[in-house]
Design an enzyme around this catalytic site. Structure first.
Site, PDB file in Angstrom:
ATOM      1  N   SER A 140       0.863  -1.177   0.000  1.00 47.10           N
ATOM      2  CA  SER A 140       0.000   0.000   0.000  1.00 47.10           C
ATOM      3  C   SER A 140       0.896   1.222   0.000  1.00 47.10           C
ATOM      4  CB  SER A 140      -0.886   0.009   1.253  1.00 47.10           C
ATOM      5  OG  SER A 140      -1.527   1.255   1.443  1.00 47.10           O
ATOM      6  N   TYR A 153      -2.357  -1.295  10.166  1.00 48.05           N
ATOM      7  CA  TYR A 153      -2.340  -1.446   8.711  1.00 48.05           C
ATOM      8  C   TYR A 153      -0.977  -1.048   8.142  1.00 48.05           C
ATOM      9  CZ  TYR A 153      -4.151  -1.190   3.905  1.00 48.05           C
ATOM     10  OH  TYR A 153      -4.378  -1.384   2.565  1.00 48.05           O
TER      11      TYR A 153
END
Length: 278
Positions: A140, A153
Site C-alpha cells: 500500500s 495497517y
C-alpha cells in the site's frame, strides 16, 4: 519482460483490485485460479469471465496457512503452467494504536502480512521450475508513509514491503527465473474502507462514517486502472509499482521529507477529501 500467459493465481479475487485483475488477465489469455472467502462472488466472477478461459475457484481464508497450502496444490494441479501469483487479499482496521487491541492487530497481520508470506512460500517451489514466473505482493502507499490511525495497517504493509524487497534480492542473487514486484496503491475505489473493522476502543460511530466518506472522496483510481497498472508492471518486471497520482506524490514527499512529511501531507489529504485538491 514477463509474458502474460499461462495461468495466474489471485487471492482476494472476488472484489476490488483482485476482481479487476482476474478480468483483465483473462482477457489477455490467462487461465485463472481465483481465491477468496466469498464463494458466491468467485462464482459470479467466473461466470462473467466465461468459458473462453479455464477458471478454477477456491474458497481460501488467507489467515489460515493450511488453506493457502491447499490452494497452491489445487491451483497448480488445475493449471500446471501457472506462472503468476498475486497475493492481493487484504483488510483494514480503523483506530489509533490505543483503540485497537492485540487480538485485532494479530487478525490484521494474519491476513495482510502472513497471508502474503504463506502465499509466497506455497507457490515459490513450483514457480522456480518454470522458465519465467512472477510474484506480485500488494502492499500500500501506507507501506511507504504511515498516517495516524493506521498503526496496524501501516505496520503490516511496511512488513510486506520489507519482506518482498528482501526476497526479490535473494531471487536475483540466485539467478532465479522468478521476478517479484511489490505494489503500492494509493486511493483505489474499492469497498475496503466500508468493510473495515473498528478498534474496540472506538466509540464514535460518526468518526467511522467520516473516515469512510473521506476515503471514498479521495479514492480516484478505479480498480480497472489499478489492474492495468499492475499488469504493465508485471510485463516490464518493475520491482515497485506505484498506483495513482496520490501514491506518486506521497512517495516523492516521503523521499524529500522522510521524518517530517505528515504535516504537509495532512493538509493535502484534507483538500483531496473535500474534492478541492489541484
Amino acid at each position: 519482460m514477463t509474458a502474460i500467459r499461462g495461468a495466474a493465481a489471485i487471492t482476494g479475487a472476488a472484489s476490488g483490485i483482485g476482481r479487476a485483475l482476474a478480468i483483465e488477465l483473462g482477457s489477455r489469455g490467462c487461465d485463472l485460479a481465483l481465491a477468496d472467502r466469498d464463494e458466491a462472488g468467485l462464482k459470479t466472477l467466473a461466470a462473467e469471465i466465461g468459458a473462453a478461459r479455464k477458471v478454477s475457484v477456491h474458497r481460501v481464508d488467507v489467515s489460515e496457512p493450511g488453506d493457502i497450502a491447499e490452494f497452491a496444490r489445487d491451483a497448480i494441479a488445475a493449471h500446471p503452467a501457472l506462472g503468476i501469483v498475486i497475493n492481493n487479499a487484504g483488510v483494514a482496521l480503523m483506530g489509533s494504536f490505543e483503540e485497537i487491541d492485540q487480538a485485532q492487530m494479530e487478525w490484521l497481520f494474519d491476513i495482510n502480512f502472513w497471508g502474503v508470506v504463506h502465499g509466497t512460500r506455497a507457490f515459490l517451489p513450483h514457480l522456480k521450475t518454470l522458465a519465467e514466473a512472477h510474484i506480485v505482493n500488494v502492499s500500500s502507499i501506507f507501506g511507504i508513509i504511515a498516517p495516524p490511525g493506521q498503526s496496524a495497517y501501516a505496520a503490516a504493509k511496511f512488513a510486506v514491503r520489507g519482506f518482498s524487497e528482501s526476497v526479490r534480492h535473494e531471487l536475483a542473487i540466485a539467478g532465479s527465473p522468478v521476478k517479484l514486484s511489490v505494489v503500492h496503491p494509493g486511493g483505489v475505489a474499492t469497498a475496503i474502507a466500508r468493510n473495515s473493522r473498528t478498534g474496540v476502543g472506538v466509540t464514535d460511530n460518526a468518526r467511522r462514517a467520516q473516515s469512510i466518506e473521506r476515503f471514498e472522496n479521495a479514492a480516484k483510481t478505479t480498480p480497472k486502472d489499478a489492474a492495468l497498472r499492475i499488469i504493465k508492471g508485471i510485463e516490464n518486471n518493475q520491482p515497485r509499482i506505484l498506483i495513482g497520482n496520490d501514491a506518486r506524490f506521497m512517495d516523492l514527499l516521503q523521499r524529500f521529507r522522510p521524518g517530517t512529511y505528515w504535516a504537509p501531507l495532512q493538509r493535502k489529504l484534507e483538500k483531496m477529501s473535500k474534492g478541492t485538491a489541484k
